[in-house]
Design a protein around this motif. Structure first.
Motif, short mmCIF file in Angstrom:
data_model
loop_
_atom_site.label_atom_id
_atom_site.label_comp_id
_atom_site.label_asym_id
_atom_site.label_seq_id
_atom_site.Cartn_x
_atom_site.Cartn_y
_atom_site.Cartn_z
N ASP A 195 16.08 89.34 54.43
CA ASP A 195 16.62 88.07 53.97
C ASP A 195 15.53 87.00 53.91
O ASP A 195 15.52 86.17 53.01
N ARG A 196 14.63 87.03 54.87
CA ARG A 196 13.54 86.05 54.87
C ARG A 196 12.69 86.21 53.62
O ARG A 196 12.30 85.22 52.99
N ARG A 197 12.41 87.44 53.24
CA ARG A 197 11.60 87.67 52.04
C ARG A 197 12.37 87.41 50.76
O ARG A 197 11.77 87.15 49.71
N SER A 198 13.68 87.49 50.83
CA SER A 198 14.52 87.35 49.64
C SER A 198 14.99 85.92 49.40
O SER A 198 15.72 85.67 48.45
N ALA A 199 14.57 85.00 50.24
CA ALA A 199 15.07 83.62 50.15
C ALA A 199 14.29 82.79 49.14
O ALA A 199 13.94 81.64 49.41
N ARG A 200 14.03 83.36 47.99
CA ARG A 200 13.35 82.66 46.89
C ARG A 200 14.24 82.71 45.66
O ARG A 200 14.71 83.78 45.26
N SER A 201 14.46 81.58 45.06
CA SER A 201 15.39 81.48 43.94
C SER A 201 14.72 81.81 42.61
O SER A 201 13.65 81.27 42.31
N PRO A 202 15.35 82.67 41.79
CA PRO A 202 14.82 82.93 40.45
C PRO A 202 15.26 81.90 39.41
O PRO A 202 14.74 81.90 38.28
N LEU A 203 16.20 81.01 39.76
CA LEU A 203 16.67 80.02 38.78
C LEU A 203 15.51 79.11 38.36
O LEU A 203 14.72 78.66 39.19
N ALA A 209 9.20 82.70 31.16
CA ALA A 209 8.08 81.75 31.17
C ALA A 209 8.37 80.46 31.92
O ALA A 209 7.51 79.59 32.02
N GLY A 210 9.57 80.34 32.44
CA GLY A 210 9.99 79.07 33.01
C GLY A 210 10.73 78.26 31.97
O GLY A 210 10.80 78.62 30.79
N SER A 211 11.31 77.15 32.39
CA SER A 211 12.14 76.35 31.50
C SER A 211 11.46 75.02 31.17
O SER A 211 10.88 74.37 32.04
N ALA A 212 11.54 74.65 29.90
CA ALA A 212 11.03 73.35 29.49
C ALA A 212 12.04 72.25 29.76
O ALA A 212 11.74 71.07 29.58
N ILE A 213 13.23 72.63 30.17
CA ILE A 213 14.30 71.66 30.43
C ILE A 213 14.53 71.49 31.93
O ILE A 213 14.60 70.37 32.43
N CYS A 214 14.64 72.61 32.63
CA CYS A 214 14.92 72.58 34.06
C CYS A 214 13.60 72.65 34.82
O CYS A 214 13.04 73.73 35.02
N ARG A 215 13.13 71.51 35.24
CA ARG A 215 11.79 71.44 35.81
C ARG A 215 11.78 71.13 37.31
O ARG A 215 10.73 70.86 37.88
N SER A 216 12.95 71.19 37.92
CA SER A 216 13.02 70.96 39.38
C SER A 216 13.75 72.13 40.05
O SER A 216 14.78 71.94 40.72
N LEU A 224 21.42 76.26 46.68
CA LEU A 224 21.98 77.60 46.79
C LEU A 224 21.58 78.31 48.08
O LEU A 224 21.88 79.50 48.25
N GLY A 225 20.92 77.58 48.98
CA GLY A 225 20.60 78.18 50.27
C GLY A 225 19.30 78.95 50.31
O GLY A 225 19.03 79.65 51.29
N TYR A 226 18.48 78.84 49.28
CA TYR A 226 17.16 79.47 49.28
C TYR A 226 16.16 78.58 50.01
O TYR A 226 16.36 77.36 50.14
N ASP A 227 15.05 79.18 50.40
CA ASP A 227 13.97 78.41 51.01
C ASP A 227 13.13 77.69 49.96
O ASP A 227 12.59 76.61 50.21
N ALA A 228 13.00 78.30 48.78
CA ALA A 228 12.14 77.75 47.74
C ALA A 228 12.37 78.55 46.46
O ALA A 228 13.02 79.59 46.48
N PRO A 229 11.84 78.09 45.32
CA PRO A 229 11.90 78.90 44.10
C PRO A 229 10.87 80.04 44.18
O PRO A 229 9.95 80.01 45.00
N CYS A 230 11.03 81.01 43.31
CA CYS A 230 10.03 82.07 43.19
C CYS A 230 8.70 81.48 42.73
O CYS A 230 8.66 80.52 41.95
#
Length: 480
Positions: A195-203, A209-216, A224-230
């Motif tokens: 779970d510690r290794r999986s706590a990264r959000s793919p959103l 390539a990432g989103s030009a709209i969603c930049r945060s 969503l309870g993640y530690d950080a984004p991927c």
């Protein structure tokens, strides 16, 4: 209100195609019915994404409020069965966008901006697995508690310990039960580490390539309870090692359960008669009225191969895939859902069977010295008396041969027979040829001496409490 199953579908792709997809493609491409269990997790991601669209200026404040209210209502309607997917819905994402558009019109279609089914699919399953990891851990916790409860009653129960399925040395039966507690419990620690290794959000990774709209994406991750984004948007949508690792823990757990089950099958057999299983956790025979079969143990043992297969299947699906997303990755859900569903049946049944089984203390003690299980005591005594162990081993082997010739166990050996085998076998060795002496001598950390077993049980209970804090309280994400 029931959403109608008829009518044209709202596909999330196809604008550049001149013709409709074939029936064969539709049949192969449509998600399995079980995949729709991800609806609450997809909606949780949609809430976070809607707030990201509001931050980007695509949704006005009133639109955000209206959209979030509709998402909440849709979740309730889905959970109560008031709305469900129709045959034309290709997947969870198509289904939910269709319903949102039916209810909100063009506003429902705004939610697709800045995201892809690629990051949605990765996020949905990761949220689901993080949720179910705690459910599985709680069920393992219950099984451990059942084993510990039995162990506490049998700290003074003596039995034979085995290697190669042959009588080896005497132990207390609680020590044997606690070996299963240790093995099973390590899988909770594996889940915590996973779970510690999986706590990264793919959103926010969108297609790759990432989103030009969603930049945060860090804000959505926190919601969503993640530690950080991927760290890498390509890896975010392409990686399924977290699924494979989860499946490994499931299969390792299943293997441990299988080993426990195998011993229960042996212990409850007419040849052993160590334990009696409660009638409520056994079946009979359709032709042999006398039979009482340990079906829970046998079924649990059989399921291990299935879970191992899920892991191997997922590894095989991944092994040659180029980055980033490929449709092959949809195999992740079939493997994960089946493993979780299987453990959700096996673990409670095993825990109940263990909790209610009755142990024949007298029979275990009678059998404990059989098969020369006290032979190591002779060799150890000789070694402690100054005899090189290589010689002590040979002397003890000769004593066993002499006992076999007379048809007696070591506990019945006479002083005359000792002297006949080797002059160094003085009568003092006889005080070590008892079950209590043999067990009482194993006082090292982790040994079978009752005091040490009691200490082990106390440590295991403390570990269960620590693991329980994670199981019941550490996850801040959606508990669907």
């Amino acid at each position: 209100m029931q959403t109608q199953a008829a009518g044209p579908t709202q596909r999330l792709w196809g604008a550049r195609f001149r013709s409709e997809p074939s029936a064969a493609l539709k049949a192969l491409s449509r998600s399995e019915p079980g995949f729709f269990r991800l609806v609450p997790y997809d909606l949780a991601g949609s809430r976070a994404h809607a707030r990201e669209l509001h931050r980007a200026g695509i949704l006005k404040s009133d639109e955000l409020e209206k959209l979030l209210a509709c998402v909440d209502a849709l979740e309730q309607d889905y959970l109560t069965g008031a709305v469900r997917a129709c045959e034309a819905d290709e997947d969870v994402h198509t289904f939910l966008e269709r319903v949102l558009t039916e209810r909100l019109g063009p506003l429902g279609g705004k939610l697709r901006a800045g995201r892809s089914r690629n990051d949605q699919a990765a996020n949905d399953l990761k949220l689901y697995l993080r949720d179910k990891a705690r459910v599985i851990a709680a069920a393992v916790h219950d099984l451990q508690s059942a084993l510990i409860a039995q162990a506490q009653q049998h700290i003074g129960t003596l039995s034979a310990g085995f290697t190669h399925l042959q009588p080896a040395q005497p132990i207390v039966f609680a020590h044997h039960l606690m070996a299963h507690v240790q093995a099973v419990g390590r899988n909770i620690d594996r889940l915590i580490d996973w779970d510690r290794r999986s706590a990264r959000s793919p959103l926010g990774a969108a297609a790759l390539a990432g989103s030009a709209i969603c930049r945060s994406p860090e804000l959505s991750a926190a919601e969503l309870g993640y530690d950080a984004p991927c760290e890498n948007s390509i890896d975010a949508v392409a990686a399924r090692d977290h699924v494979c690792e989860f499946l490994f823990v499931c299969s390792m757990l299943a293997v441990e359960l299988s080993r426990l089950s195998e011993e229960v099958v042996l212990w409850s057999s007419r040849q052993f008669q160590w334990v009696e299983l409660d009638d409520g956790y056994c079946t009979g025979s359709s032709i042999m009225p006398q039979k009482k079969n340990p079906d829970i143990a046998e079924l649990s043992r059989g399921k291990a191969g299935r879970l191992i297969g899920n892991l191997v299947g997922m590894l095989s699906a991944l092994k040659s895939l180029p980055l980033a997303y490929n449709r092959d990755l949809a195999e992740d859900k079939s493997a994960a859902f089946d493993s979780i569903d299987t453990l959700s049946l096996v673990l409670p049944a095993l825990a109940a069977m263990i909790r209610t089984m009755r142990i024949d203390v007298e029979r275990l003690r009678r059998q404990a010295p059989l098969g020369f299980t006290l032979a190591t005591e002779v060799a150890d005594w000789l070694a402690l008396s100054g005899v090189p162990f290589s010689e002590a081993h040979e002397i003890t082997g000769a004593l066993v041969q002499a006992c076999e010739a007379k048809g007696i166990e070591l506990s019945a050996v006479s002083q005359a027979l000792l002297a006949q085998v080797d002059a160094r076998l003085t009568p003092e060795v006889l005080q070590h040829l008892t079950l209590d002496a043999a067990i009482g001598a194993r006082t090292g950390y982790g040994g079978t001496a009752p005091q040490r077993v009691s200490e082990q049980i106390a440590r295991a209970q403390a570990a269960l409490a620590r693991q329980g804090e994670w199981t019941h309280g550490a996850y801040a994400g959606p508990r669907c």
